[in-house]
Design a protein around this motif. Sequence first.
Motif, PDB file in Angstrom:
ATOM      1  N   ARG A  14      -3.743 -19.843 -14.042  1.00  0.00           N
ATOM      2  CA  ARG A  14      -3.596 -18.578 -14.415  1.00  0.00           C
ATOM      3  C   ARG A  14      -4.179 -18.237 -12.957  1.00  0.00           C
ATOM      4  N   LEU A  15      -5.014 -18.863 -12.329  1.00  0.00           N
ATOM      5  CA  LEU A  15      -5.167 -18.690 -11.200  1.00  0.00           C
ATOM      6  C   LEU A  15      -4.341 -18.707  -9.947  1.00  0.00           C
ATOM      7  N   ASP A  16      -3.706 -19.877 -10.283  1.00  0.00           N
ATOM      8  CA  ASP A  16      -2.733 -20.271  -9.044  1.00  0.00           C
ATOM      9  C   ASP A  16      -1.662 -18.617  -9.447  1.00  0.00           C
ATOM     10  N   PHE A  17      -1.182 -18.912 -10.781  1.00  0.00           N
ATOM     11  CA  PHE A  17       0.013 -17.689 -10.989  1.00  0.00           C
ATOM     12  C   PHE A  17      -0.638 -16.468  -9.898  1.00  0.00           C
ATOM     13  N   MET A  18      -2.279 -15.766  -9.945  1.00  0.00           N
ATOM     14  CA  MET A  18      -3.167 -14.743  -9.713  1.00  0.00           C
ATOM     15  C   MET A  18      -2.853 -14.961  -7.570  1.00  0.00           C
ATOM     16  N   ARG A  19      -2.685 -16.523  -7.851  1.00  0.00           N
ATOM     17  CA  ARG A  19      -2.935 -16.894  -5.667  1.00  0.00           C
ATOM     18  C   ARG A  19      -1.067 -16.576  -5.545  1.00  0.00           C
ATOM     19  N   GLN A  20      -0.492 -17.245  -6.270  1.00  0.00           N
ATOM     20  CA  GLN A  20       0.800 -16.786  -5.873  1.00  0.00           C
ATOM     21  C   GLN A  20       1.379 -15.230  -5.704  1.00  0.00           C
ATOM     22  N   ALA A  21       0.905 -14.876  -6.717  1.00  0.00           N
ATOM     23  CA  ALA A  21       1.104 -13.355  -6.389  1.00  0.00           C
ATOM     24  C   ALA A  21       0.441 -12.714  -5.201  1.00  0.00           C
ATOM     25  N   GLY A  22      -0.717 -12.821  -5.110  1.00  0.00           N
ATOM     26  CA  GLY A  22      -1.567 -12.684  -4.148  1.00  0.00           C
ATOM     27  C   GLY A  22      -1.254 -12.831  -2.770  1.00  0.00           C
ATOM     28  N   ARG A  23      -0.359 -13.918  -2.147  1.00  0.00           N
ATOM     29  CA  ARG A  23      -0.001 -14.411  -1.673  1.00  0.00           C
ATOM     30  C   ARG A  23       1.587 -13.607  -1.070  1.00  0.00           C
ATOM     31  N   LEU A  24       2.286 -13.185  -2.380  1.00  0.00           N
ATOM     32  CA  LEU A  24       4.116 -12.408  -2.173  1.00  0.00           C
ATOM     33  C   LEU A  24       3.427 -11.620  -1.893  1.00  0.00           C
ATOM     34  N   LEU A  25       2.659 -10.272  -2.635  1.00  0.00           N
ATOM     35  CA  LEU A  25       2.298  -8.917  -2.050  1.00  0.00           C
ATOM     36  C   LEU A  25       1.884  -9.171  -0.689  1.00  0.00           C
ATOM     37  N   ALA A  26       0.554 -10.006   0.058  1.00  0.00           N
ATOM     38  CA  ALA A  26       0.599  -9.422   1.122  1.00  0.00           C
ATOM     39  C   ALA A  26       1.377  -9.931   1.700  1.00  0.00           C
ATOM     40  N   LYS A  27       2.380 -10.201   1.441  1.00  0.00           N
ATOM     41  CA  LYS A  27       3.425 -10.561   2.766  1.00  0.00           C
ATOM     42  C   LYS A  27       4.678  -9.084   2.736  1.00  0.00           C
ATOM     43  N   GLN A  28       4.053  -7.850   1.504  1.00  0.00           N
ATOM     44  CA  GLN A  28       5.053  -7.318   1.784  1.00  0.00           C
ATOM     45  C   GLN A  28       3.684  -6.169   2.890  1.00  0.00           C
ATOM     46  N   SER A  29       2.637  -5.887   3.076  1.00  0.00           N
ATOM     47  CA  SER A  29       2.254  -5.598   3.543  1.00  0.00           C
ATOM     48  C   SER A  29       2.395  -5.399   4.744  1.00  0.00           C
ATOM     49  N   LEU A  30       2.582  -4.061   5.729  1.00  0.00           N
ATOM     50  CA  LEU A  30       2.919  -3.916   6.468  1.00  0.00           C
ATOM     51  C   LEU A  30       1.445  -3.638   7.616  1.00  0.00           C
ATOM     52  N   ASP A  31       0.139  -3.093   7.230  1.00  0.00           N
ATOM     53  CA  ASP A  31      -0.892  -3.423   8.179  1.00  0.00           C
ATOM     54  C   ASP A  31      -2.132  -3.604   7.357  1.00  0.00           C
ATOM     55  N   ARG A  32      -3.006  -4.331   7.785  1.00  0.00           N
ATOM     56  CA  ARG A  32      -3.997  -4.939   7.953  1.00  0.00           C
ATOM     57  C   ARG A  32      -5.397  -3.978   7.501  1.00  0.00           C
ATOM     58  N   PRO A  33      -6.375  -3.842   6.446  1.00  0.00           N
ATOM     59  CA  PRO A  33      -6.240  -5.563   6.496  1.00  0.00           C
ATOM     60  C   PRO A  33      -5.353  -4.866   4.603  1.00  0.00           C
ATOM     61  N   VAL A  34      -5.612  -6.253   3.995  1.00  0.00           N
ATOM     62  CA  VAL A  34      -5.067  -5.993   2.504  1.00  0.00           C
ATOM     63  C   VAL A  34      -6.424  -6.878   1.838  1.00  0.00           C
ATOM     64  N   LEU A  35      -6.635  -5.646   1.593  1.00  0.00           N
ATOM     65  CA  LEU A  35      -7.843  -6.072   0.434  1.00  0.00           C
ATOM     66  C   LEU A  35      -8.014  -6.474  -1.416  1.00  0.00           C
ATOM     67  N   TYR A  36      -8.842  -7.693  -1.200  1.00  0.00           N
ATOM     68  CA  TYR A  36      -8.739  -8.185  -2.563  1.00  0.00           C
ATOM     69  C   TYR A  36      -9.724  -7.873  -3.806  1.00  0.00           C
ATOM     70  N   SER A  37      -9.691  -7.367  -4.530  1.00  0.00           N
ATOM     71  CA  SER A  37     -11.366  -8.081  -4.991  1.00  0.00           C
ATOM     72  C   SER A  37     -11.535  -8.980  -5.642  1.00  0.00           C
ATOM     73  N   ARG A  38     -12.780  -9.568  -6.390  1.00  0.00           N
ATOM     74  CA  ARG A  38     -12.874 -10.302  -7.153  1.00  0.00           C
ATOM     75  C   ARG A  38     -12.312 -10.970  -8.198  1.00  0.00           C
ATOM     76  N   GLU A  60      -5.421  -4.062  -2.965  1.00  0.00           N
ATOM     77  CA  GLU A  60      -4.493  -3.117  -2.468  1.00  0.00           C
ATOM     78  C   GLU A  60      -3.903  -3.717  -0.546  1.00  0.00           C
ATOM     79  N   ILE A  61      -2.314  -2.808  -0.494  1.00  0.00           N
ATOM     80  CA  ILE A  61      -1.845  -3.254   0.720  1.00  0.00           C
ATOM     81  C   ILE A  61      -1.256  -1.885   1.607  1.00  0.00           C
ATOM     82  N   GLY A  62      -0.935  -1.762   2.510  1.00  0.00           N
ATOM     83  CA  GLY A  62      -0.473  -1.170   3.362  1.00  0.00           C
ATOM     84  C   GLY A  62       1.386  -1.530   2.986  1.00  0.00           C
ATOM     85  N   THR A  63       1.842  -0.474   2.761  1.00  0.00           N
ATOM     86  CA  THR A  63       3.129  -0.098   2.465  1.00  0.00           C
ATOM     87  C   THR A  63       4.246   1.279   3.367  1.00  0.00           C
ATOM     88  N   GLY A  64       5.727   0.846   3.947  1.00  0.00           N
ATOM     89  CA  GLY A  64       6.044   1.687   4.317  1.00  0.00           C
ATOM     90  C   GLY A  64       7.520   1.930   3.101  1.00  0.00           C
TER      91      GLY A  64
END
Length: 165
Positions: A14-38, A60-64
Amino acid sequence: MRAGIALGSNVGDRLDFMRQAGRLLAKQSLDRPVLYSRLYATVPVDMEAGTTEFLNGVIEIGTGVSAADLWRELRTIEETLGRPRHRVKNVSRPIDLDLLYHGDTSLMTGPLLLPHPRLHERAFVLRPLRDIRPDLILPGRRETIAELSANLPAGDGVSLTNFSW
């Protein structure tokens, strides 16, 4: 435009899937910061018997891109991480990505509903979202995320983990 995405996993690493998805979402972000909950462990709700607990979080990401385009990208990320496109509702899954909000967009038709229609009822979404956006007021609501979270019943089956992104 800021967009919130709920993540959940209850199959495999589960943790690996969450981390992989988090990295892929961060790549989608157009601006910073990317916010991560606990990250939270969650007792399954409305799932098949014998379902293992979920690991849940919010990013939470920034998107265009439009809400619809972002929603389609979330489906692609799910498929990339092993979740089939055509699936039975409320069954175990390696990753689940839900678009919670997309700026002040309100949509109430089709497969994409914004803000997410059950967000205000779900402790496994509200608690992580409170970590990153406690003062957020979603379209159509009067209460902040912190206020909605404070109104959750005790014993909601959501507990903080020691895991990190």
